[in-house]
Design a protein around this motif. Structure first.
Motif, PDB file in Angstrom:
ATOM      1  N   VAL A 291      41.911  42.475  31.134  1.00  0.00           N
ATOM      2  CA  VAL A 291      41.509  41.153  31.525  1.00  0.00           C
ATOM      3  C   VAL A 291      42.242  40.123  31.477  1.00  0.00           C
ATOM      4  O   VAL A 291      42.677  39.299  32.109  1.00  0.00           O
ATOM      5  N   GLY A 292      42.988  40.031  30.034  1.00  0.00           N
ATOM      6  CA  GLY A 292      43.754  39.081  29.644  1.00  0.00           C
ATOM      7  C   GLY A 292      44.930  38.870  30.562  1.00  0.00           C
ATOM      8  O   GLY A 292      45.658  37.971  31.148  1.00  0.00           O
ATOM      9  N   GLN A 293      45.692  40.146  30.824  1.00  0.00           N
ATOM     10  CA  GLN A 293      46.900  40.295  31.605  1.00  0.00           C
ATOM     11  C   GLN A 293      46.648  39.977  33.054  1.00  0.00           C
ATOM     12  O   GLN A 293      47.283  39.100  33.601  1.00  0.00           O
ATOM     13  N   ILE A 294      45.517  40.242  33.648  1.00  0.00           N
ATOM     14  CA  ILE A 294      45.323  39.754  34.948  1.00  0.00           C
ATOM     15  C   ILE A 294      45.080  38.492  35.142  1.00  0.00           C
ATOM     16  O   ILE A 294      45.580  37.757  35.902  1.00  0.00           O
ATOM     17  N   ALA A 295      44.446  37.771  34.278  1.00  0.00           N
ATOM     18  CA  ALA A 295      44.115  36.250  34.144  1.00  0.00           C
ATOM     19  C   ALA A 295      45.461  35.487  34.109  1.00  0.00           C
ATOM     20  O   ALA A 295      45.799  34.673  34.762  1.00  0.00           O
ATOM     21  N   LYS A 296      46.455  36.161  33.121  1.00  0.00           N
ATOM     22  CA  LYS A 296      47.804  35.533  33.227  1.00  0.00           C
ATOM     23  C   LYS A 296      48.485  35.681  34.451  1.00  0.00           C
ATOM     24  O   LYS A 296      49.062  34.580  34.810  1.00  0.00           O
ATOM     25  N   ASP A 297      48.407  36.733  34.850  1.00  0.00           N
ATOM     26  CA  ASP A 297      49.263  37.006  36.339  1.00  0.00           C
ATOM     27  C   ASP A 297      48.861  36.063  37.299  1.00  0.00           C
ATOM     28  O   ASP A 297      49.664  35.740  37.876  1.00  0.00           O
ATOM     29  N   PHE A 298      47.498  35.771  37.378  1.00  0.00           N
ATOM     30  CA  PHE A 298      47.090  34.863  38.279  1.00  0.00           C
ATOM     31  C   PHE A 298      46.916  33.485  38.168  1.00  0.00           C
ATOM     32  O   PHE A 298      46.203  32.616  38.681  1.00  0.00           O
ATOM     33  N   ASP A 299      47.333  32.928  36.802  1.00  0.00           N
ATOM     34  CA  ASP A 299      47.095  31.593  36.330  1.00  0.00           C
ATOM     35  C   ASP A 299      45.740  31.297  36.204  1.00  0.00           C
ATOM     36  O   ASP A 299      45.270  30.220  36.834  1.00  0.00           O
ATOM     37  N   LEU A 300      44.950  32.213  35.624  1.00  0.00           N
ATOM     38  CA  LEU A 300      43.237  31.975  35.766  1.00  0.00           C
ATOM     39  C   LEU A 300      43.062  31.929  33.984  1.00  0.00           C
ATOM     40  O   LEU A 300      43.728  32.532  33.265  1.00  0.00           O
ATOM     41  N   THR A 301      41.866  31.443  33.670  1.00  0.00           N
ATOM     42  CA  THR A 301      41.620  31.571  32.412  1.00  0.00           C
ATOM     43  C   THR A 301      40.543  32.683  32.378  1.00  0.00           C
ATOM     44  O   THR A 301      40.214  33.246  33.111  1.00  0.00           O
ATOM     45  N   GLU A 302      40.949  33.561  31.017  1.00  0.00           N
ATOM     46  CA  GLU A 302      40.348  34.629  30.699  1.00  0.00           C
ATOM     47  C   GLU A 302      38.761  34.546  30.699  1.00  0.00           C
ATOM     48  O   GLU A 302      38.408  35.502  31.269  1.00  0.00           O
ATOM     49  N   THR A 303      38.404  33.461  30.194  1.00  0.00           N
ATOM     50  CA  THR A 303      36.769  33.223  30.557  1.00  0.00           C
ATOM     51  C   THR A 303      36.184  33.253  31.974  1.00  0.00           C
ATOM     52  O   THR A 303      35.397  34.029  32.165  1.00  0.00           O
ATOM     53  N   ALA A 304      36.937  32.614  32.448  1.00  0.00           N
ATOM     54  CA  ALA A 304      36.602  32.696  33.918  1.00  0.00           C
ATOM     55  C   ALA A 304      36.381  34.011  34.663  1.00  0.00           C
ATOM     56  O   ALA A 304      35.677  34.533  35.182  1.00  0.00           O
ATOM     57  N   VAL A 305      37.560  34.787  34.418  1.00  0.00           N
ATOM     58  CA  VAL A 305      37.726  36.224  35.056  1.00  0.00           C
ATOM     59  C   VAL A 305      36.660  37.155  34.557  1.00  0.00           C
ATOM     60  O   VAL A 305      35.829  37.863  35.095  1.00  0.00           O
ATOM     61  N   ARG A 306      36.382  37.029  32.840  1.00  0.00           N
ATOM     62  CA  ARG A 306      35.306  37.744  32.302  1.00  0.00           C
ATOM     63  C   ARG A 306      33.930  37.356  33.156  1.00  0.00           C
ATOM     64  O   ARG A 306      33.076  38.180  32.987  1.00  0.00           O
ATOM     65  N   LEU A 307      33.634  35.990  33.070  1.00  0.00           N
ATOM     66  CA  LEU A 307      32.372  35.605  33.879  1.00  0.00           C
ATOM     67  C   LEU A 307      32.230  36.084  35.271  1.00  0.00           C
ATOM     68  O   LEU A 307      31.137  36.531  35.463  1.00  0.00           O
ATOM     69  N   TRP A 308      33.381  36.281  36.158  1.00  0.00           N
ATOM     70  CA  TRP A 308      33.459  36.876  37.348  1.00  0.00           C
ATOM     71  C   TRP A 308      32.971  38.506  37.239  1.00  0.00           C
ATOM     72  O   TRP A 308      32.145  38.706  37.919  1.00  0.00           O
ATOM     73  N   VAL A 309      33.596  38.898  36.294  1.00  0.00           N
ATOM     74  CA  VAL A 309      33.323  40.454  36.050  1.00  0.00           C
ATOM     75  C   VAL A 309      31.652  40.730  35.765  1.00  0.00           C
ATOM     76  O   VAL A 309      31.239  41.575  36.190  1.00  0.00           O
ATOM     77  N   SER A 310      31.325  39.848  34.682  1.00  0.00           N
ATOM     78  CA  SER A 310      29.962  39.752  34.379  1.00  0.00           C
ATOM     79  C   SER A 310      28.906  39.604  35.760  1.00  0.00           C
ATOM     80  O   SER A 310      27.891  40.611  35.646  1.00  0.00           O
ATOM     81  N   GLN A 311      29.253  38.654  36.353  1.00  0.00           N
ATOM     82  CA  GLN A 311      28.374  38.366  37.430  1.00  0.00           C
ATOM     83  C   GLN A 311      28.266  39.549  38.523  1.00  0.00           C
ATOM     84  O   GLN A 311      27.507  39.832  39.152  1.00  0.00           O
ATOM     85  N   ALA A 312      29.579  40.020  38.682  1.00  0.00           N
ATOM     86  CA  ALA A 312      29.740  41.062  39.578  1.00  0.00           C
ATOM     87  C   ALA A 312      28.591  42.401  39.095  1.00  0.00           C
ATOM     88  O   ALA A 312      28.113  43.150  40.049  1.00  0.00           O
ATOM     89  N   GLU A 313      28.749  42.477  37.812  1.00  0.00           N
ATOM     90  CA  GLU A 313      27.954  43.764  37.337  1.00  0.00           C
ATOM     91  C   GLU A 313      26.380  43.417  37.591  1.00  0.00           C
ATOM     92  O   GLU A 313      25.704  44.187  37.595  1.00  0.00           O
ATOM     93  N   VAL A 314      26.042  42.003  37.313  1.00  0.00           N
ATOM     94  CA  VAL A 314      24.580  41.794  37.629  1.00  0.00           C
ATOM     95  C   VAL A 314      24.283  42.014  38.942  1.00  0.00           C
ATOM     96  O   VAL A 314      23.142  42.531  39.448  1.00  0.00           O
ATOM     97  N   ASP A 315      25.178  41.391  39.692  1.00  0.00           N
ATOM     98  CA  ASP A 315      24.777  41.637  41.316  1.00  0.00           C
ATOM     99  C   ASP A 315      24.597  42.971  41.811  1.00  0.00           C
ATOM    100  O   ASP A 315      24.061  43.610  42.689  1.00  0.00           O
TER     101      ASP A 315
END
Length: 99
Positions: free
Chosen positions: A31-55
């Motif tokens: 997750v950290g590497q993906i966030a870095k590659d796309f210039d995103l915060t790791e926290t945001a990416v983790r929240l997106w993954v969590s919300q996708a799991e809930v959905d």
């Protein structure tokens, strides 16, 4: 030493978020590497993954549609409370005038 300026708030399309979540689920990169590659915060990416799991029903919590409905109901509730407050003040004002 100068302070780092906070990054301006950005918004992303649901399609972009879904693509990032899919990359995270594949497990090729962290997750950290993906966030870095796309210039995103790791926290945001983790929240997106969590919300996708809930959905998807894989995790407990409010789905995206339930969150939207809750936000709309809270906005409506706040507006109605303000309306009631205005009516109370108007009633008090006119009660004084008629005495």
């Amino acid at each position: 030493m100068g302070k780092k300026k906070p990054r301006p708030r950005r918004s992303f399309t649901p399609e972009f978020k879904a693509e990032i979540v899919e990359l995270c689920r594949r497990g090729d990169r962290s997750v950290g590497q993906i966030a870095k590659d796309f210039d995103l915060t790791e926290t945001a990416v983790r929240l997106w993954v969590s919300q996708a799991e809930v959905d998807a029903g894989e995790r407990d919590g409010l789905t995206s549609s339930e969150r939207e409905e809750l936000a709309a109901l809270r906005r409506e509730n706040r507006r109605l409370r303000e309306d009631v407050d205005v009516l109370k003040r108007a009633t008090a004002f006119f009660a004084k005038e008629t005495r």
